[in-house]
Design an enzyme around this catalytic site. Sequence first.
Site, PDB file in Angstrom:
ATOM      1  CB  CYS A 144      -0.976  -0.002   1.171  1.00  0.00           C
ATOM      2  SG  CYS A 144      -0.190  -0.127   2.766  1.00  0.00           S
ATOM      3  CD  GLU A 181      -4.082   0.126  -1.823  1.00  0.00           C
ATOM      4  OE1 GLU A 181      -3.718   0.825  -0.866  1.00  0.00           O
ATOM      5  OE2 GLU A 181      -4.992   0.453  -2.578  1.00  0.00           O
TER       6      GLU A 181
END
Length: 71
Positions: A6, A49
């Site tokens: 992330c 992400e």
Amino acid sequence: LVFVACNFKASSTNIVDLCRPTSKNYQGTPFQLVQAQGVDLFPQTPHMEVVLLLLRGQALEEHLAAKSEPK
């Protein structure tokens, strides 16, 4: 190995370490990055992400052989 990050910038050291050549400090066969895909799980935010596919050994050999075969 499927690596999901992330925060790609913060994860880059881990990714580099996984792909380093074998040495005293890094034992084992290194991984090779074969595919990367950005994923926008939260479209209302600026965050993305990243999903990476890292392969080594027989899995890497099979992947490369499949890519080189004519379609």
